[in-house]
Design a protein around this motif. Structure first.
Motif: not given
Length: 121
Positions: A27-36, A94-98, A102-108
């Motif tokens: 559930g995205t509501y449990r994440t602060s950041c998602m990235a590709w 391409y990979y998705c990460t969550s 905090g931030s996912c700029a460096e990964g999740g």
């Protein structure tokens, strides 16, 4: 259970479009950041785009600005990456990460299995 499941990769010609999807079973509501992120053979993994799920604020790598758009559908717990005007240099896995906090700029905290994007000239 795999937390993140990507789909939507494929092969296109330069100038074409693809839309990647990343479904978050937690559930995205449990994440602060998602990235590709993406990784091409012989190259380091690089961040492509990220979105902060509470605010909707997005950031992009310079190489994709104006061509790629990251978006979220909280009702579907899904993040998308719309890729337009694709170039051969966009070819990569391409990979998705969550990240939960905090931030996912460096990964999740979690990563998907990856989806291949191939752009031919």
């Amino acid at each position: 259970q795999v937390p993140l499941v990507e789909s939507g990769g494929g092969s296109v010609q330069a100038g074409g479009s693809l839309r990647l999807s990343c479904a978050d079973s937690a559930g995205t509501y449990r994440t602060s950041c998602m990235a590709w992120f993406r990784q091409a053979p012989g190259k380091e993994r690089e961040g492509v785009a990220r979105i902060y799920t509470y605010t909707g604020i997005a950031y992009y790598a310079d190489s994709v600005k104006g061509r790629f758009t990251i978006s979220q559908d909280n009702a579907k717990n899904t993040v998308y990456l719309q890729m337009n005007k694709l170039k051969p240099e966009d070819t990569a896995m391409y990979y998705c990460t969550s990240r939960r906090l905090g931030s996912c700029a460096e990964g999740g905290d979690f990563w998907g299995q990856g989806t291949q994007v191939t752009v031919s000239s």
